[in-house]
Every structure is written in C-alpha cells, then in structure tokens.
Design a protein around this motif. Structure first.
Motif, PDB file in Angstrom:
ATOM      1  N   LYS A   1       0.822  -1.213   0.000  1.00  0.00           N
ATOM      2  CA  LYS A   1       0.000   0.000   0.000  1.00  0.00           C
ATOM      3  C   LYS A   1       0.853   1.258   0.000  1.00  0.00           C
ATOM      4  CE  LYS A   1      -2.499  -0.557   3.641  1.00  0.00           C
ATOM      5  NZ  LYS A   1      -3.476  -0.245   4.680  1.00  0.00           N
TER       6      LYS A   1
ATOM      7  N   LEU B   1      -6.953  -6.784   2.546  1.00  0.00           N
ATOM      8  CA  LEU B   1      -7.080  -5.607   1.699  1.00  0.00           C
ATOM      9  C   LEU B   1      -8.544  -5.271   1.443  1.00  0.00           C
ATOM     10  CD1 LEU B   1      -5.960  -3.388  -0.107  1.00  0.00           C
ATOM     11  CD2 LEU B   1      -5.661  -5.091  -1.924  1.00  0.00           C
TER      12      LEU B   1
ATOM     13  N   GLU C   1      -9.987  -3.550   4.484  1.00  0.00           N
ATOM     14  CA  GLU C   1      -9.540  -2.162   4.596  1.00  0.00           C
ATOM     15  C   GLU C   1     -10.207  -1.276   3.551  1.00  0.00           C
ATOM     16  OE1 GLU C   1      -5.417  -1.385   5.019  1.00  0.00           O
ATOM     17  OE2 GLU C   1      -5.025  -3.166   6.250  1.00  0.00           O
ATOM     18  N   THR C   2     -10.407  -1.816   2.365  1.00  0.00           N
ATOM     19  CA  THR C   2     -11.072  -1.036   1.314  1.00  0.00           C
ATOM     20  C   THR C   2     -12.497  -0.702   1.710  1.00  0.00           C
ATOM     21  OG1 THR C   2      -9.722  -2.179  -0.339  1.00  0.00           O
ATOM     22  CG2 THR C   2     -11.623  -0.962  -1.141  1.00  0.00           C
TER      23      THR C   2
ATOM     24  N   THR D   1     -12.838   2.422   3.712  1.00  0.00           N
ATOM     25  CA  THR D   1     -12.465   3.701   3.108  1.00  0.00           C
ATOM     26  C   THR D   1     -13.644   4.271   2.338  1.00  0.00           C
ATOM     27  OG1 THR D   1     -11.696   2.719   1.030  1.00  0.00           O
ATOM     28  CG2 THR D   1     -10.117   2.846   2.840  1.00  0.00           C
TER      29      THR D   1
ATOM     30  N   PHE E   1      -8.748   6.004   0.218  1.00  0.00           N
ATOM     31  CA  PHE E   1      -8.990   4.918  -0.735  1.00  0.00           C
ATOM     32  C   PHE E   1      -7.796   4.695  -1.658  1.00  0.00           C
ATOM     33  CE2 PHE E   1      -9.945   8.258  -3.784  1.00  0.00           C
ATOM     34  CZ  PHE E   1      -9.623   7.698  -5.012  1.00  0.00           C
TER      35      PHE E   1
ATOM     36  N   CYS F   1      -5.282   1.682  -0.911  1.00  0.00           N
ATOM     37  CA  CYS F   1      -5.941   0.389  -1.130  1.00  0.00           C
ATOM     38  C   CYS F   1      -6.085   0.103  -2.616  1.00  0.00           C
ATOM     39  CB  CYS F   1      -7.310   0.377  -0.449  1.00  0.00           C
ATOM     40  SG  CYS F   1      -7.247   0.367   1.353  1.00  0.00           S
ATOM     41  N   MET F   2      -6.443   1.120  -3.366  1.00  0.00           N
ATOM     42  CA  MET F   2      -6.605   0.938  -4.807  1.00  0.00           C
ATOM     43  C   MET F   2      -5.251   0.652  -5.456  1.00  0.00           C
ATOM     44  SD  MET F   2      -9.308   0.947  -6.786  1.00  0.00           S
ATOM     45  CE  MET F   2     -10.513   2.141  -6.230  1.00  0.00           C
TER      46      MET F   2
ATOM     47  N   MET G   1      -4.373  -2.946  -4.790  1.00  0.00           N
ATOM     48  CA  MET G   1      -5.157  -3.858  -5.627  1.00  0.00           C
ATOM     49  C   MET G   1      -4.613  -3.873  -7.053  1.00  0.00           C
ATOM     50  SD  MET G   1      -7.695  -5.982  -5.356  1.00  0.00           S
ATOM     51  CE  MET G   1      -8.733  -5.477  -3.974  1.00  0.00           C
TER      52      MET G   1
ATOM     53  N   ILE H   1     -13.753  -2.550  -4.353  1.00  0.00           N
ATOM     54  CA  ILE H   1     -13.278  -1.401  -5.134  1.00  0.00           C
ATOM     55  C   ILE H   1     -14.387  -0.851  -6.022  1.00  0.00           C
ATOM     56  CG2 ILE H   1     -10.863  -2.106  -5.050  1.00  0.00           C
ATOM     57  CD1 ILE H   1     -11.135  -3.151  -7.906  1.00  0.00           C
TER      58      ILE H   1
ATOM     59  N   LEU I   1     -16.857   1.706  -4.034  1.00  0.00           N
ATOM     60  CA  LEU I   1     -16.458   3.060  -3.654  1.00  0.00           C
ATOM     61  C   LEU I   1     -17.279   4.089  -4.423  1.00  0.00           C
ATOM     62  CD1 LEU I   1     -12.611   2.526  -3.511  1.00  0.00           C
ATOM     63  CD2 LEU I   1     -14.067   3.104  -1.579  1.00  0.00           C
TER      64      LEU I   1
ATOM     65  N   SER J   1     -11.208   7.232  -8.665  1.00  0.00           N
ATOM     66  CA  SER J   1     -11.474   5.856  -8.231  1.00  0.00           C
ATOM     67  C   SER J   1     -11.930   4.999  -9.403  1.00  0.00           C
ATOM     68  CB  SER J   1     -12.543   5.867  -7.130  1.00  0.00           C
ATOM     69  OG  SER J   1     -12.985   4.564  -6.838  1.00  0.00           O
TER      70      SER J   1
END
Length: 993
Positions: free
Chosen positions: A120, A171, A174-175, A178, A184, A187-188, A191, A229, A232, A284
């Motif tokens: 991250k 992960l 955690e995402t 966010t 965010f 985390c993105m 990924m 993801i 978001l 995002s």
C-alpha cells in the motif's frame, strides 16, 4: 563500523557482499571465485545473519537485503543474494515464525498485514517495497514445492487468498472501511499492484474470494476481490426497517464529510464541494477501469472477469421486478453506487467501439442474448414473440430437424431429383447461435444488461421523490415561526435531504458519465436498426426476422430509459449532443414506435414517443441552458419525422385506448400527454401542418382520433372541475377556525389528506384538459370536416357548451378556490381557449345546428355572459369579440326556427325515433347483425369506441351498415310536411302583424 577495517587478504569486492548481507561472516567469503562454488558459504552467512538475535524483524531484513543486492547491479553474488532473499521471504511470509527466536509471539496475520502495508505504501509501515521484489516473490512462490502447498500456485493461494487473514481478504476489509474522499488511494494502488501481476491474478481469479464465496448480491459486493473497489461511491443507500420491511434512508459518510450544513453555505461553495467529490469519484473509477482492463488483456483471465460481472447481474435481477422499491426487496440487491461504478467501467471499456460506423461495432453478435452463455434470459419478455414461439424457435430438436431436412434436400438435388415437397417441410428461417463470442460482444451486452438491472428510470424516481420531499420541507420552513422548535426540526430535516440530494448530484449530474451513456444508447439504437434491416429511408421496416423477434424487451427499453435519464436529470447535455447522434435517436424512435410487427408491447412503443417528446427544446426554467442548442432545428430537419411523425402520433393515440392491461384506462392518459406535447410543438412548422391536413383525409382513422380527444377532454374537465368544487367545500370548512378546531383530530387529518389528494387530481385534470383543448384549437384552425361529421358534431358542440356553462353559468361560483394557480386553474385562459375553438368551428355549416341541439348545456344567457367576460377582461380584441357575438345571434335565430319546427312536428311516430337516443332519425341504417335500425350518427358514434352491435355484441363495423332507404323516404316526407307547416305558420304571423 563493520567495514572500517578489512582483515588481511579481504578485498573491496569481499566487502561488497558483506555490505549486501550486512554480515561479518560474509567478509571472509572470497568473491574472486565463481559464485556457484561459494553458494554454501553465502547461504550460511545469510542464514546466520537472518537468525541472529540482532535481526528483530526477518521480513524487514530480507527486504533491505534485496534492495541492497538490486543496487549492486549485475554482480553474480548480488543476483544470487536477491534470489535467496526472495526464497527466504517466501518462507517468512508463509510461516512467520520461521526465522524468529520466539515463534509463538508472531501473530498469524503479521506476515500478510506486513506485506499488505508495504504494498500500500501509505506510511503504515516503515518498510518500502523494493522495485521488482513483488514480481520475484510471486514467481518464486508459484513454483514452490513444500508440504501442504500444492503446485502450481498453492503457496501463492495460501498467502494471498485462502483464508480471512490472507493478503487479499485483509485488503478487502480495509477497502470497505475507506471512501472516495478518504484513504482509498493506497488500497486501490495495492489492488492494482496485485492484479496487474499475471501469475498472481490467475491464482486470485481461481480463489474462493473471486466468486465462490458470494451466494448473494450483498456478499458479492462485500466479499469478493473486486467487490469493495467497485463499491467506492457517494450515492446514498438505504437499509430495511425490520418491523415494516420498508426502506430507510442511510446517511453516506461522504455526504456527512463534504455536504454537512449545506443549507448555510453559499451555492458557489456547495458547487465546488460537489465537483471536488466528483473528481475523487472519477479517480477511483479510472483506477478500477485500469485493473479490469489489465485483466481483460490476459486471455486466461477474460472469462473470469466476464463471469464475475455476469454473476453480479444475476444476483441483481431482482431490481428489474415490479415493486423493487419496497425495502425487503431492495435489501437483496447491490447498492446503486456499486452498479453505477460497474456501468462506468463497462462504458469505458466499450468506448473504443462507440462509433456505430466503425468496423468494431459491426462485430456485435446478437445471438449472445439467446446463447445463455453468461446470463439466463429465458424468462425475459420478448419484443415480438410469444412464449410458444420462443419455445419452438429455440428448441434444439427443431434445429436438428431443420438441419436434417436441408441435408436431405441437398442429397436429393445432388442425385438429380426434384426437391421434396412434403407438407409442413417448407424452408424455415434458422437461428444460428454462435458457440463463442468476441470481447466486443461480451462488453456490449454486459453493458446493456447492467443498464437494465441498474434501472435508470428507478433511480430517477428516487431522485424525484427526494426533490419532492425537499420542496415540501421548504414550504413547511416558510410557514414555520422564527426561532421555534418546529423550525429547528424542519431545518435539520432539510439539511439531511439536501445532503442526500448532493450525493445524487455528484453521479447523476456527471456530464462525462451522461455523455458516455448517450453515446452507448446511440450505438445500441443503431445496432437494433441494423438488426431490423432498416432501409436507408429507415421507414417502413421490413418484416422482422426471428432473431429480432426473440430480442428481450430490455434491449429496446434500455435505450429509451438512458435518454430519459439524461433528459430528466441534466437536459442541457442533450442540447450539446452532435446533430448526427440526435438524428440517430429520432430514427430509432420513429422506426420502432410505428412498427407493431417489431414491438408488440404498446406501452414500450408509447415510451419511445414519450422520450421523443423530451427532445423538444425548452427554456431555462426546465433545465435547458443553451436555448435548445442542437435540438432547436431537429424536428424541422429530420426527414423521417417530417414524413411519418404525424401519422404515427395519430395512429398511436387511437391504439393506446385498448391494450388489455388492467390499468389501461389511466396509462393511456400518461402517453397521450407526451403525444399532445409533440403534436402541439411540431405543428408550429408548416410541413407538419400539411401532414396533419393530409392525414385528415383518411376519414375513418382521423375521426377515431378526434373521438378519442373528445373522450379525454370530457373526462379531464369533469374530473378536474368536480375536484375543484370539493376543494372549495373543504377550504370553506377550514376557513372557520373556531368550528374547524372543534372537530376531532382524526377527522381534520382525513380532511387535509383529501384536500391534498383532490388538489393533485384537480391540477392533473386541468393541465390535461388544457392540453387536449389546445390540440383541438390548433386542429380546428386548419381542419373542420372531421369534427363536424354526423357522429361527432353533436358531441363536439355539447362538450364546448358544457365547459362554457361550468365557467360562466349560474354555478360558476362553486369553482372559486383559494390559490387557483396551485391547481393550474386559470378560468380566463380556459374561457378564451374554448371560445377560440367555438369560433373556428363556426365556419362550418353543421356546427350551429349542433350547438342548439344540445338541450343540456346550451343557454343564450351563458353565451351573453361569456361575451361580457371577454370584453370586460380584455381576453380578445374587439373584432374577435364581435365575431363571437354575431355567431351567438345566428344561434338565437336558428333556435327560434327549430322551436317552430318542433311545434309543427308534434308527436313523432316511434318508427322514426332512434331506439337508443330517442331522437328523430335523419339517416336510418340497418344493423345486419341484429336487424335493428338506428340513426347512422348514433351507431357510428358507438362504433368509434366499440365495434360491436349494441343489441347482441356481435362484431359490427361501419362498412357493414345498410341504408334503410324506405324508412328514410318516409322520414324525409314527414320532415318536409312539418317544415311546410312551419313556414305557413310563420307567414300567417307576418300577415297578422
């Protein structure tokens, strides 16, 4: 410093290895020899340093060692150390206690969390990921052969996606914590870093966290690798009240962070806040797009990605059902934000073939919708085929039969024989469903289904409900006392509603998204026209193929709903759409709204015309910013509309009367409203007026159209004016506060609810009646004969007399309500409108006699009052008012003549009377289905709405009526005698005077 002094015989090269390993033991390893001969010594030094008490964190040491080795360049010892650092790191991640003096002290998730924090790179770890380390680690672990870690990829699966403490599940968690304005990014990034590695992505796509642990829409959104993801967003969500099952609004964290107290902030400040959130949302979505696009480039992962998207759509099919807005159904689907993000990504993937003329767009294979490869669409309603036809055409046994027949034909012809002529063996159109589909078809149809499942029309309904609530709270706020507790409560509610509305605006006012949706809608419209084999002139379409008939209705409906979403949420976007794109929309609307063979559902064809009306240019008060922009000349320049729109509107106005649906009576008004808007708009252009005049020459069809308009006008006027009288009564009761407060609270509440309900119905009725009367005014200004046909003339005159009596008659005071504008009641404008129709029709010789035949509402006193109102309020100029008065005098003279004739007629023989209206027949006809005789005008009026014999309900059409010649001769003789007597009586009176 370890390397300040070099022992005797130690070179700088030897010092280099010691530096890489940060080990004293490595100093003694001579690097002048080949690395292969010294590997045992290097391993010993490496492990000694790794297991040393001085090494508090084995993973940190290995990462640092890999980094130092990488900086050493192409040195063979450095390369070997890099390789071993990766191997030891793999063990450290898989078995965190392997290099620790106290293994029990290391938490189970330590290694996974450490690796995740490093990937991250968000500052949560002091360590940094050396360039190339993750790729090397994945490559090594993919080939590891250790007990309990099956190859290939077993070790990777354990570390990254086998249990809740693996890297990917951590992960994902955690995402989910966010949002698009907070935390965010790392985390993105993680990924993207993980999924862009092909080896790792292949293992992850086969892990339980890819799809198999997602039996529902909720678990797919929260518990699969891609779900968090895609989730978001900032679109507000709802929860379900367990007691009632109804949906309850939930505040979105983004709304709370960015739009709190917006009622106290300047509009410019709020607009900036909305745009800032939108920028974050775009960032995002762009990263999610990059992840998915990267996976789709790998042929081995394509199917996995498409399968995940298909599963998402399957789990959300419930959104397409009626009643979805009820909370207990809504709770079983994914969030709006999740699905809008999925749509955004798919639209970006489809963008390379948005141009319908591009060769890529020609690769779209329509049999995807029938294949069932991704989605089971067997229960979907088809555009033009019944369930029986679907079963027959899609049955594999029928396919085999057709193939066998063709093979037999070919063999017979090859042998020189004649083709077989077996009964029922005629050649049938065969539907060949492809066995595989290209990426373009996959993306195109998954996007189509996503739009359908997302349901733009349902989102618009939610938005409109929210806007209505905002409007009501504003009204309550204005009526509340300053500094009161009630005002504070209303302000708090208003703030929450505005916060929710701004969250919607971030997405639904996103011009980039809306423009992409419109371009996709154009692509779909052109694809449908191509599938329908539309000629260059677009209309008429040839008979539909079986493939077209089998299309699910949502293929057409999605185009309609997409354009409707833009028109209702951000109409200014339509103003800037390129003219060729707008023409493609109109081609689509025109071709399919007029073709019953291609679309059987009348409501779907109605929706095409409804959305077509939304392309009428309007002013700023209705959301348009550029005075109509490219829409301004659209209807004037579009050839297909100029030729075919008027016939289509008139035909559909009649067709929608009877659909067989349980709610057909009210649904028809919904669609006729939009048809009226189209008709009133385009008839300001001469080319469309000429089309109306030409259409009126088709007497039977046009008379039906006029009859339906009359029915609607009468219903709307009755409904709205009746509600106005009820509103007046309620308002009068409430005005006496002393008596009103004495009533029980339940009774007052019920009365207030009735007032609100009646108000809505009155407004709807007044708007609709004004619309229909405006159409009649426009039409009668150019066409008279259809309105004055024997079967319609009396109805038209009676309707106009009735309205004048209500507005200007003795009971007009009953319509006087407080705040009439609230109910769209504008009596002066309504009066002027009816008078214009009156004067237009007065040019026809049949109108005046029809007016005075109306014994229910015709009244010279009412007409005299109308004359005074026109003059006193300046509703028309003096010349026009005089024209009206002259016609009133004509009516008065005709009335006198008719009274004299009636006196001479005396008692009319029963055989001369119509059995239904009980009036003297002028044109008697025989009904062959029952052998009864009626006046042609009476039976023709009945047949306009119901083509059955009123006496026995057998089918009867106008062309079946037979003139009763002998009876007509007797009636004519009877009338001639009466007129002769009336003339003689009038002459005698003149002599006496």
């Amino acid at each position: 410093n370890l390397f300040t002094l070099l022992p005797p015989g130690v070179s700088k090269m030897d010092k280099k290895l010691s530096h890489i390993l940060d080990s004293k033991e490595a100093v003694s390893i001579p690097q002048t020899k080949p690395c292969a001969s010294q590997r045992h010594a290097v391993d010993a030094a490496f492990l000694s340093r790794l297991m040393s008490p001085a090494t508090s964190d084995a993973i940190a040491y290995l990462l640092q060692t890999f980094s130092r080795a990488a900086k050493a360049g192409d040195d063979e010892y450095a390369k070997y150390v890099k390789k071993q650092a990766v191997a030891y790191a793999a063990l450290a991640f898989l078995q965190p206690g392997s290099f620790s003096q106290s293994a029990s002290a290391v938490p189970a998730s330590y290694a996974s969390q450490t690796l995740l924090d490093i990937i991250k790179a968000d500052g949560s770890s002091n360590l940094q990921m050396p360039s190339g380390f993750l790729a090397a680690l994945v490559a090594h672990m993919a080939e590891m052969e250790l007990p309990g870690y099956p190859t290939p990829g077993g070790a990777l699966l354990v570390l990254f996606a086998s249990h809740p403490e693996s890297v990917l599940p951590l992960l994902m968690k955690e995402t989910l914590k966010t949002n698009i304005v907070e935390r965010f990014g790392p985390c993105m990034t993680a990924m993207l870093e993980l999924l862009q590695n092909k080896q790792l992505a292949a293992v992850l796509a086969n892990s339980p966290y890819w799809l198999s642990l997602a039996p529902s829409a909720h678990s797919l959104e929260h518990g699969t690798i891609l779900g968090p993801i895609f989730r978001l967003s900032c679109l507000p969500e709802t929860s379900t009240d367990p007691a009632t099952g109804r949906s309850v609004a939930v505040r979105h964290p983004v709304g709370q962070m960015c739009f709190a107290d917006c009622t106290r902030r300047a509009k410019s400040e709020v607009d900036i806040a909305v745009e800032n959130v939108r920028v974050q949302l775009h960032a995002s979505q762009a990263q999610v797009h990059n992840i998915v696009k990267g996976m789709l480039k790998d042929a081995n992962l394509q199917d996995k990605v498409f399968t995940w998207i298909s599963a998402t759509l399957k789990h959300n099919e419930i959104r397409t059902r009626e009643g979805y807005q009820f909370g207990f159904l809504m709770a079983r689907s994914s969030s709006n934000g999740f699905l809008f993000n999925l749509l955004s990504v798919l639209l970006k993937l489809a963008k390379p073939f948005f141009n319908p003329d591009d060769a890529k767009a020609l690769k779209i294979d329509g049999t995807w919708l029938l294949s069932g490869k991704r989605l089971d669409l067997s229960k979907e309603t088809r555009v033009a085929s019944s369930e029986e036809e679907v079963t027959a055409w899609m049955d594999v046994r029928n396919h085999a039969r057709i193939q066998q027949f063709k093979a037999q034909q070919a063999e017979r012809e090859a042998a020189g024989g004649a083709a077989m002529q077996t009964e029922g063996a005629e050649e049938e159109e065969e539907i060949k469903i492809s066995e595989s589909f290209g990426t373009i078809s996959e993306i195109f149809f998954l996007t189509l289904r996503t739009l359908h499942v997302l349901g733009p029309s349902r989102v618009v309904k939610d938005l409109h409900k929210l806007s209505q609530d905002l409007h009501e709270r504003h009204a309550e706020l204005q009526g509340s006392a300053e500094m009161s507790e009630q005002r504070e409560q209303i302000e708090a509610q208003l703030g929450l509603l505005l916060e929710r509305r701004l969250c919607y605006d971030v997405v639904l006012s996103d011009v980039t998204l809306l423009e992409d949706m419109l371009l996709y809608a154009r692509l779909t419209a052109r694809w449908l026209l191509r599938l329908a084999q539309a000629p260059a002139s677009i209309m008429p379409l040839p008979p539909p193929s079986k493939l077209f008939k089998l299309l699910p209705e949502f293929a057409v409906e999605t185009v309609v709903d997409t354009i409707k979403l833009v028109a209702q949420t951000h109409p200014s976007v339509l103003e800037t759409v390129a003219v060729p794109v707008l023409h493609d929309y109109l081609n689509f609307f025109m071709a399919f709204s007029s073709s019953l063979g291609h679309i059987k559902n009348p409501y779907l064809r109605g929706k095409l015309l409804e959305v077509m009306s939304m392309m009428i240019p309007r002013d700023n008060s209705q959301g348009f910013e550029f005075g109509g922009g490219n829409l301004t000349q659209l209807f004037q320049e579009h050839d297909v509309s100029r030729k075919c729109l008027i016939p289509t509107l008139i035909q559909f106005y009649v067709d929608i009367e009877v659909t067989g649906a349980h709610n057909q009576f009210y649904e028809k008004f919904h669609y006729r409203h939009y048809m009226a808007q189209l008709l009133l708009y385009v008839c300001q252009f001469p080319v469309y007026l000429k089309a109306v005049e030409k259409e009126s020459e088709k007497t039977e069809e046009f008379v039906r159209f006029v009859n339906m308009m009359l029915n609607d006008a009468i219903y709307f006027i009755d409904e709205s004016l009746l509600k106005l009288t009820e509103i007046r009564k309620l308002q009068t009761e409430m005005a006496d506060q002393a008596e009103w407060q004495k009533k029980p609270e339940e009774e007052r509440t019920a009365a207030e609810q009735r007032l609100q309900q009646n108000g809505g119905q009155a407004r709807w009725g007044m708007v609709s009646s004004t619309e229909v009367l405006s159409m009649m005014k426009m039409l009668t200004g150019h066409i008279l004969n259809p309105f004055m046909r024997p079967e319609l003339a009396d109805r038209v005159a009676a309707m106009l007399n009735y309205v004048l009596m209500l507005i200007a008659g003795p009971k007009c005071i009953e319509l006087k309500v407080n705040d009439p504008d609230k109910y769209a009641f504008k009596p002066k404008e309504l009066l002027a409108l009816v008078v214009e129709i009156f004067i237009n029709l007065s040019q026809h010789p049949n109108f005046a006699p029809a007016v005075i035949r109306d014994g229910r509402s015709y009244d010279q006193k009412v007409l005299a009052k109308v004359h005074r109102l026109l003059r006193n309020h300046g509703l028309k100029d003096e010349q026009y008012i005089q024209k009206f008065w002259d016609f009133c005098q004509t009516l008065k003279g005709l009335e006198s003549d008719q009274m004299e004739l009636d006196a001479q007629l005396g008692e009319v023989p029963d055989e001369f009377l119509d059995p239904v209206s009980c009036e003297l027949m002028r044109d008697p006809v025989l009904l062959p289905t029952s052998n009864n005789i009626m006046d042609r005008s009476t039976i023709s009026r009945h047949l306009l709405s119901d083509e059955t014999d009123p006496f026995n309900r057998q089918r009867l059409t106008p062309d079946m009526l037979q003139p009763a010649v002998e009876l007509k001769a007797k009636i004519d003789e009877f009338l001639a005698s009466a007129k002769k007597g009336a003339a003689a009586a009038a002459g005698a009176m003149e002599v006496d005077q």
